[in-house]
Design a protein around this motif. Structure first.
Motif, PDB file in Angstrom:
ATOM      1  N   ALA A   2     -32.238   6.805 -56.595  1.00 44.29           N
ATOM      2  CA  ALA A   2     -32.734   7.228 -55.263  1.00 44.29           C
ATOM      3  C   ALA A   2     -33.044   6.202 -54.078  1.00 44.29           C
ATOM      4  O   ALA A   2     -32.810   6.595 -53.026  1.00 44.29           O
ATOM      5  CB  ALA A   2     -33.969   8.090 -55.504  1.00 44.29           C
ATOM      6  N   PHE A   3     -33.480   4.989 -54.814  1.00 41.47           N
ATOM      7  CA  PHE A   3     -33.871   4.012 -53.687  1.00 41.47           C
ATOM      8  C   PHE A   3     -33.017   2.693 -53.648  1.00 41.47           C
ATOM      9  O   PHE A   3     -33.416   1.869 -52.920  1.00 41.47           O
ATOM     10  CB  PHE A   3     -35.300   3.614 -53.802  1.00 41.47           C
ATOM     11  N   ILE A   4     -32.181   2.378 -54.862  1.00 42.98           N
ATOM     12  CA  ILE A   4     -31.313   1.365 -54.967  1.00 42.98           C
ATOM     13  C   ILE A   4     -29.782   1.798 -55.004  1.00 42.98           C
ATOM     14  O   ILE A   4     -29.248   2.711 -55.644  1.00 42.98           O
ATOM     15  CB  ILE A   4     -31.782   0.716 -56.105  1.00 42.98           C
ATOM     16  N   ASN A  18     -32.779   0.324 -50.489  1.00 43.70           N
ATOM     17  CA  ASN A  18     -32.409   1.514 -49.557  1.00 43.70           C
ATOM     18  C   ASN A  18     -33.759   2.576 -49.238  1.00 43.70           C
ATOM     19  O   ASN A  18     -33.319   3.552 -49.941  1.00 43.70           O
ATOM     20  CB  ASN A  18     -31.149   2.354 -50.159  1.00 43.70           C
ATOM     21  N   ARG A  19     -34.538   2.060 -48.544  1.00 47.01           N
ATOM     22  CA  ARG A  19     -35.602   2.878 -47.956  1.00 47.01           C
ATOM     23  C   ARG A  19     -35.653   2.673 -46.513  1.00 47.01           C
ATOM     24  O   ARG A  19     -36.654   1.975 -45.851  1.00 47.01           O
ATOM     25  CB  ARG A  19     -37.091   2.577 -48.767  1.00 47.01           C
ATOM     26  N   PRO A  20     -34.602   2.865 -45.836  1.00 48.98           N
ATOM     27  CA  PRO A  20     -34.639   2.351 -44.316  1.00 48.98           C
ATOM     28  C   PRO A  20     -35.930   2.840 -43.545  1.00 48.98           C
ATOM     29  O   PRO A  20     -36.135   2.278 -42.696  1.00 48.98           O
ATOM     30  CB  PRO A  20     -33.108   2.828 -44.140  1.00 48.98           C
ATOM     31  N   ASP A  21     -36.449   3.943 -43.922  1.00 51.94           N
ATOM     32  CA  ASP A  21     -37.644   4.559 -43.086  1.00 51.94           C
ATOM     33  C   ASP A  21     -38.827   3.694 -43.421  1.00 51.94           C
ATOM     34  O   ASP A  21     -39.809   3.583 -42.612  1.00 51.94           O
ATOM     35  CB  ASP A  21     -37.839   5.725 -43.587  1.00 51.94           C
ATOM     36  N   LYS A  22     -38.854   2.928 -44.461  1.00 58.70           N
ATOM     37  CA  LYS A  22     -40.034   2.104 -44.765  1.00 58.70           C
ATOM     38  C   LYS A  22     -39.578   0.580 -44.922  1.00 58.70           C
ATOM     39  O   LYS A  22     -40.391  -0.349 -45.218  1.00 58.70           O
ATOM     40  CB  LYS A  22     -40.668   2.273 -46.273  1.00 58.70           C
ATOM     41  N   MET A  30     -39.296   2.724 -56.861  1.00 61.52           N
ATOM     42  CA  MET A  30     -38.176   1.558 -56.349  1.00 61.52           C
ATOM     43  C   MET A  30     -38.189   0.427 -57.244  1.00 61.52           C
ATOM     44  O   MET A  30     -37.011   0.022 -57.446  1.00 61.52           O
ATOM     45  CB  MET A  30     -38.375   1.506 -54.772  1.00 61.52           C
ATOM     46  N   ALA A  31     -39.319   0.201 -57.347  1.00 62.67           N
ATOM     47  CA  ALA A  31     -39.455  -1.213 -58.027  1.00 62.67           C
ATOM     48  C   ALA A  31     -38.599  -0.926 -59.616  1.00 62.67           C
ATOM     49  O   ALA A  31     -37.910  -2.060 -60.190  1.00 62.67           O
ATOM     50  CB  ALA A  31     -40.942  -1.658 -58.441  1.00 62.67           C
ATOM     51  N   ALA A  32     -39.063   0.115 -60.319  1.00 64.85           N
ATOM     52  CA  ALA A  32     -38.456   0.380 -61.501  1.00 64.85           C
ATOM     53  C   ALA A  32     -36.782   0.552 -61.438  1.00 64.85           C
ATOM     54  O   ALA A  32     -35.988  -0.060 -62.424  1.00 64.85           O
ATOM     55  CB  ALA A  32     -38.856   1.607 -61.875  1.00 64.85           C
TER      56      ALA A  32
END
Length: 260
Positions: A2-4, A18-22, A30-32
């Protein structure tokens, strides 16, 4: 994931935050995913070099501090300093080269992710720094270890104690980045660099890389002995063939590829 984002082209893998809003700030989930992406790269024998970059013109704004109060979202925090790192892979000892392609901000934990890389390519508009200084959040993803080893104690303490912004021009001058590009070109330059590294005889390159990292813990005589012990077998495994090709006329004007 979801985030990478994880993509491959030939022997090169690109891992994109890939968390452009943050601004690609990293929370626990995301770390996992990021740790799993690095493990996937390490375990794939067909991949020789990885690139770490960020989406939407930003590298990484560090850990997502808004997630700390939520047990389901906060980064893993081991009081003993174990695990692979709160940002995901920052305590991993990678066996293969990693290049960071930096646009925008690489600050706090994002800087620490960039320090994990062997080489850093940054846009002229990139900004680096220990921005977490102002929030009382310590460097626990390798920053206090890798930064002084990379740029020296005095410069590292300047960044760590002040938390100031470091523009790309200064980062290049102090050795914090290796290449500076025009805006928007960091990933393209990193891809060219990765392909070059992937094209070399790999046993030799990886042996030299391992010796560079391994020498930190050793007295000079032992480090030199280890270099020889690692390198001599490679002379016969790859160097003998390469030397013969060079003697036969290959490699003139700085262009050389070892043929099978």
């Amino acid at each position: 994931m979801a985030f990478i984002s994880y993509t491959t082209q030939g022997a090169v893998c690109t891992i994109t935050l890939n968390r452009p809003d943050k601004r690609n700030a990293v929370h626990g989930p995301m770390a996992a995913e990021l740790k799993n992406a690095f493990t996937r790269f390490e375990d794939d024998a067909s991949l020789l070099v990885a690139i770490l970059t960020g989406s939407a013109g930003q590298f990484c704004a560090g850990a997502d501090l808004s997630s700390i109060a939520d047990p389901a979202l906060r980064n893993e925090l081991d009081p003993q300093g174990g695990g692979t790192g709160p940002m995901g892979p920052t305590r991993m000892a990678l066996r293969k080269p990693l290049i960071a392609a930096i646009e925008g901000y690489a600050v706090a934990g994002g800087l620490e992710l960039a320090l994990l890389a062997d080489l850093r390519v940054a846009s002229s508009e990139a900004v680096m720094g220990v921005f977490c200084r102002r929030f009382g959040v310590p460097l626990i993803d390798g920053g206090t270890v890798r930064l002084p080893r990379l740029i020296g104690m005095g410069r590292a303490l300047d960044l760590i104690l002040t938390g100031r912004a470091v523009p790309a021009t200064e980062a290049l001058a102090m050795g914090l980045i290796n290449r500076m590009t025009a805006p928007g070109q960091a990933l393209t330059e990193a891809q060219t660099l990765a392909e070059q590294i992937a094209s070399f005889p790999q046993q030799c390159m990886l042996t030299d890389r391992a010796s560079v990292y391994g020498q930190w813990d050793l007295p000079l005589p032992e480090a030199l002995r280890q270099e020889g012990a690692r390198g001599v077998p490679i002379v016969f495994a790859e160097g003998e063939k390469g030397a013969a090709q060079f003697a036969g006329g290959a490699g003139r004007h700085g262009s050389f590829r070892l043929t099978s």
